[in-house]
Design an enzyme around this catalytic site. Structure first.
Site, PDB file in Angstrom:
ATOM      1  N   HIS A  90       1.407   9.718   1.659  1.00 42.56           N
ATOM      2  CA  HIS A  90       0.835  10.308   0.455  1.00 42.56           C
ATOM      3  C   HIS A  90       1.335  11.733   0.325  1.00 42.56           C
ATOM      4  CE1 HIS A  90      -2.299  12.011  -2.237  1.00 42.56           C
ATOM      5  NE2 HIS A  90      -2.269  10.805  -2.758  1.00 42.56           N
ATOM      6  N   ASP A 101      -3.767   2.436  -1.581  1.00 40.68           N
ATOM      7  CA  ASP A 101      -3.087   1.265  -2.131  1.00 40.68           C
ATOM      8  C   ASP A 101      -2.975   0.126  -1.121  1.00 40.68           C
ATOM      9  OD1 ASP A 101      -2.524   2.351  -4.720  1.00 40.68           O
ATOM     10  OD2 ASP A 101      -1.001   3.612  -3.785  1.00 40.68           O
TER      11      ASP A 101
END
Length: 452
Positions: free
Chosen positions: A330, A389
């Site tokens: 991320h 996700d």
């Protein structure tokens, strides 16, 4: 025009564009261009201030380097974990309270929350004729495309769409928050009818139900769902509702709003941003990757088998040959993504209910080993962790939600954050966004048309 001639011209136009648009990568370094609005150390270029949300994944040390810290997601100064735990203690769905907090800036009392929920419930039903005229007469194979067009079409059903007073913008935003789940669900049903050649079910939303409950009710032929199913979808909506002002779609809201345009144009632009595979579609890639892992790993519980296949993916020998293990890493989170941790815990509950613990444990093995494999294979010193996700697509799959609705669910959640950023830009912005682009095309002598 002849179709073959037309195709030939388009090919030529495309070739010219490819030929003339590339830019020497060295020029970006020469002019110190912040590509993607990011600094050399990976942090975002500071372009604004916000009081809405914060994403914490690292601290900046005295030398300017990143110091990893456990991830936190903060809404209006409150840790989202506290918001969720309080709702759980009171056995309440929390997305509506989350939307209130983001938009109003304060936690609601129970009475204020009840009034807000009633308002949302009242406006979930679309305007008269909207479903027939705006959804059914112009179906789309892509739900996000239809959602963006539906937002723009909402302009025509607003008696005063150009009123940009804060009171009217707030009314427009709350109405959109209310209707996004209905718009996405109906767009999906229309898509089923016109593109999948299956039956279309148009159920009426129930005002007393939460956003999560209504969405599950509207997409299912029998309208039925369990409490746990609604709870985990509610959690997913909370975790996707806001992620700071720098994410692409929220920045889009600020940029477009700074031009002093209407609410519907700003929000439709954000939907267009989220539709992009680099932003809203990541969990679909995770599910596709996991499909391949499940096909090629015979024993899902065998850690060595799972690790070996992850190595193949990282080495560009398997899946899409990009070397990416999706659901990992991320821009901000380093040690942990709090959204992934919260969703993972609830996903385990749902996996037990659905008899899918074996698959859940496979996801846990990917979470356990993928970060180290990525670091090793790509020779990177960047610390990475599983992101939200990794588990969101798995959760939606357990809920029997089709993949074409994964990104629209993201939009159903994020409309709360977008709305807050829309109001913030109008109230506190004051200047149109106008960053600089350096022209690197050399001057040329004009050639008259008869000499070309």
């Amino acid at each position: 025009m002849d179709e073959k001639l037309s195709a030939k011209m388009l090919d030529k136009f495309a070739s010219l564009a490819v030929l003339n648009d590339p830019i020497d990568p060295r020029l970006y370094e020469k002019y110190d261009v912040k590509r993607g609005l990011r600094n050399a150390n990976g942090t975002g270029v500071l372009v604004g201030l916000t009081r809405i949300g914060d994403v914490v994944g690292y601290q900046i040390g005295p030398d300017g380097g990143k110091i990893p810290v456990p991830g936190r997601l903060v809404y209006r100064g409150y840790d989202v974990v506290d918001l969720i735990r309080d709702a759980e203690r009171n056995d309440q769905y929390c997305y509506e309270q989350c939307a209130y907090l983001l938009l109003m800036g304060e936690l609601p009392t129970q009475k204020e929350l009840d009034i807000f929920r009633e308002y949302l419930g009242t406006y979930r039903t679309l305007p008269e004729g909207f479903t027939e005229d705006m959804l059914m007469k112009a179906p789309s194979p892509d739900i996000m495309n239809k959602l963006a067009r539906s937002v723009l079409a909402s302009y025509s059903y607003d008696p005063d769409p150009e009123d940009r007073s804060v009171v009217n913008i707030m009314k427009q935003c709350v109405t959109l928050i209310s209707r996004f789940s209905t718009l996405a669900a109906y767009a999906y049903q229309v898509k089923r009818r016109y593109y999948d050649n299956t039956s279309m079910f148009i159920h009426n939303p129930k005002p007393e139900l939460s956003t999560a409950e209504n969405f599950l009710r509207l997409i299912r032929p029998d309208t039925l769902y369990t409490k746990l199913e609604a709870e985990i979808l509610d959690l997913a909506l909370i975790l996707h509702a806001e992620h700071g002002g720098g994410n692409n779609s929220s920045l889009t809201v600020h940029v477009v709003s700074s031009a002093d345009t209407d609410t519907y144009s700003a929000i439709a632009a954000a939907v267009g941003s989220l539709k992009g595979s680099r932003h809203g579609g990541a969990n679909i890639r995770v599910v596709e990757m996991m499909d391949e892992i499940k096909k090629n790993v015979k024993d899902w519980a065998n850690e060595n088998e799972v690790k070996e296949y992850l190595y193949k993916i990282a080495r560009k020998e398997a899946f899409d040959h990009t070397g990416k293990i999706y659901g990992m890493g991320h821009a901000v989170y380093t040690i942990s993504d709090p959204r992934a941790l919260l969703l993972r815990d609830k996903a385990e509950e749902l996996a037990k209910e659905k008899g899918m613990l074996e698959e859940f444990n496979l996801y846990r093995l990917v979470e356990k080993y993928a970060p180290g494999i990525v670091t090793e294979v790509h020779n990177s010193d960047k610390r990475i962790c599983a992101n939200v996700d990794l588990y969101s697509g798995f959760v939606y799959s357990m809920l029997n939600i089709p993949r074409e609705l994964f990104t629209p669910i993201f939009a159903i959640a994020r409309i709360a954050g977008w709305s807050a950023h829309r109001v913030e830009e109008v109230v506190a912005g004051g200047r149109i966004y106008r960053p600089a682009y350096k022209n690197v095309c050399e001057e040329r002598t004009y050639v008259p048309i008869e000499n070309r």
